[in-house]
Design an enzyme around this catalytic site. Structure first.
Site, PDB file in Angstrom:
ATOM      1  N   ASP A  85      12.166  15.833  16.534  1.00  0.00           N
ATOM      2  CA  ASP A  85      11.648  17.213  17.395  1.00  0.00           C
ATOM      3  C   ASP A  85      10.283  17.647  16.987  1.00  0.00           C
ATOM      4  O   ASP A  85       9.684  17.293  15.999  1.00  0.00           O
ATOM      5  CB  ASP A  85      12.746  18.320  17.250  1.00  0.00           C
ATOM      6  CG  ASP A  85      12.905  18.892  15.889  1.00  0.00           C
ATOM      7  OD1 ASP A  85      12.859  18.057  14.657  1.00  0.00           O
ATOM      8  OD2 ASP A  85      12.827  20.063  15.806  1.00  0.00           O
TER       9      ASP A  85
ATOM     10  N   GLU B 119      14.572  20.181  13.114  1.00  0.00           N
ATOM     11  CA  GLU B 119      13.621  20.631  11.685  1.00  0.00           C
ATOM     12  C   GLU B 119      12.556  21.813  11.978  1.00  0.00           C
ATOM     13  O   GLU B 119      12.397  22.601  11.357  1.00  0.00           O
ATOM     14  CB  GLU B 119      12.975  19.597  11.312  1.00  0.00           C
ATOM     15  CG  GLU B 119      12.287  19.676   9.846  1.00  0.00           C
ATOM     16  CD  GLU B 119      11.091  20.165   9.753  1.00  0.00           C
ATOM     17  OE1 GLU B 119      10.481  20.887   8.657  1.00  0.00           O
ATOM     18  OE2 GLU B 119      10.254  20.080  10.729  1.00  0.00           O
TER      19      GLU B 119
END
Length: 376
Positions: free
Chosen positions: A83, A141
């Site tokens: 991400d 994250e």
């Protein structure tokens, strides 16, 4: 074939893999886009190793991936995320003579490719491993690893070492052997409104209380201990002729040790108003524990430093204030962070990696992981 020569002879293909992953944009909170990026990774696993990674399905973020190479009982763990902080279309992939730009290329899609090519090197040369390699890639994250944390910690607990694929320190290439823990708190202060001209004495100013609390909170900062508190948000009041009955404070806390982090957390749990008529509501708490440097961490860094020396790199270590998933693995297994690609511009539109260091960092990661597998 010598390792560096292997990566150098495949550099164009490596860069093409990076491009494929970067152009598959993957904002943390857009599941559909994130899963499309995940599918690109799955295509690489299938193409290079004949099997896909195990998928951990998520409802609101992209699915997490766990790829296992080898059949040994013991394992080493590689940790990365796909991400990014970027909304779709904000910055584009582009390549110059010495740099490659793009959303998430430094943080950390190029580093994911380095882990995949580590496995590809092992596979192509049919190397015998005494321990399996587990590559865990999450999709959240950048927003705190809330859904992936239990899976990360479970894998860390089963591992003999963990390597975090975050970028090294900008400008030096240092790996990271310690990170501060993080916590966030939101304070809501409730007083009592009154007319500021007619009867101000009947009011209880939430803003006045907030001002006193800010001085107390930031006064807890202790640079010698590595503890910092930053009141980064304040809201309250409205009309100038009204004593404000509500105010809000947002606080970011960084602590170098678990002891300090818990001390600050206790402070917020027990916080008292200066004016007893004010009610303080506290939300939030600890997000990531500190990644503290231990003797075991130092041993892991020592291996990496020796492997770097063999390829002509003078590798150093650093303690940093930012957090990563290494904060979650470090309490459970010795962890070395910052083994990703070299570049600049994390979370900035100038985000890029430097081409001249691609082969060096691919080789460093591969040599370090393989050496740890053999030594431990």
């Amino acid at each position: 074939m010598e390792m560096q020569q292997y990566f150098r002879s495949n550099e164009r293909e490596i860069i093409e893999d990076m491009k494929r992953l970067v152009i598959a944009e993957s904002p943390s909170l857009q599941k559909e886009l994130a899963d499309q990026c995940k599918d690109v990774l799955q295509g690489m696993f299938k193409s290079y190793f004949g099997k896909k990674a195990e998928e951990i399905e998520m409802a609101e973020v992209g699915n997490h991936l766990k790829f296992t190479y080898g059949n040994a009982t013991e394992q080493v763990l590689l940790v990365g995320h796909y991400d990014t902080v970027w909304d779709q279309g904000v910055i584009a992939y582009r390549e110059t003579s010495d740099k490659i730009y793009g959303p998430g290329i430094l943080d950390m899609k190029a580093s994911l490719i380095s882990a995949i090519w580590l496995l590809k090197y092992v596979d192509e040369f049919n190397l015998s491993l005494s321990k399996k390699i587990v590559l865990f890639i999450n999709s959240d994250e950048e927003i705190g690893s809330t859904t992936s944390r239990p899976f990360l910690e479970a894998e860390a607990a089963k591992s003999i070492a963990a390597f975090i694929l975050e970028p090294p320190v900008v400008g030096s290439g240092d790996v990271k052997t310690a990170r501060k823990g993080t916590a966030k708190y939101l304070l809501t202060l409730e007083g009592r409104s009154a007319h500021a001209g007619n009867n101000p004495q009947e009011g209880v100013s939430a803003i006045k209380e907030a001002a006193k609390q800010i001085l107390d909170i930031e006064g807890l900062t202790d640079y010698d201990k590595g503890t910092t508190l930053n009141v980064g948000m304040i809201q309250g009041g409205g009309k100038l002729n009204v004593v404000p009955n509500e105010a809000h404070l947002g606080i970011d806390v960084r602590a170098a040790t678990t002891k300090e982090q818990r001390k600050i957390d206790d402070y917020f749990e027990e916080i008292k108003p200066h004016d007893e008529r004010v009610h303080i509501k506290v939300e939030g708490g600890i997000n990531r524990p500190p990644m503290e440097r231990t003797k075991q961490t130092a041993q892991l860094f020592g291996i990496a430093k020796e492997e770097a020396h063999e390829i002509g790199v003078d590798l150093h270590e650093a303690k940093v204030g930012g957090a990563s998933d290494g904060n979650f693995t470090a309490p459970l297994v010795r962890t070395l962070d910052g083994l990703g690609l070299v570049g600049e511009g994390i979370h900035a539109e100038s985000e890029h990696i430097e081409k001249e260091h691609i082969i060096e960092r691919f080789t460093l990661l591969t040599k370090t992981v393989l050496e740890v597998i053999e030594e431990c």
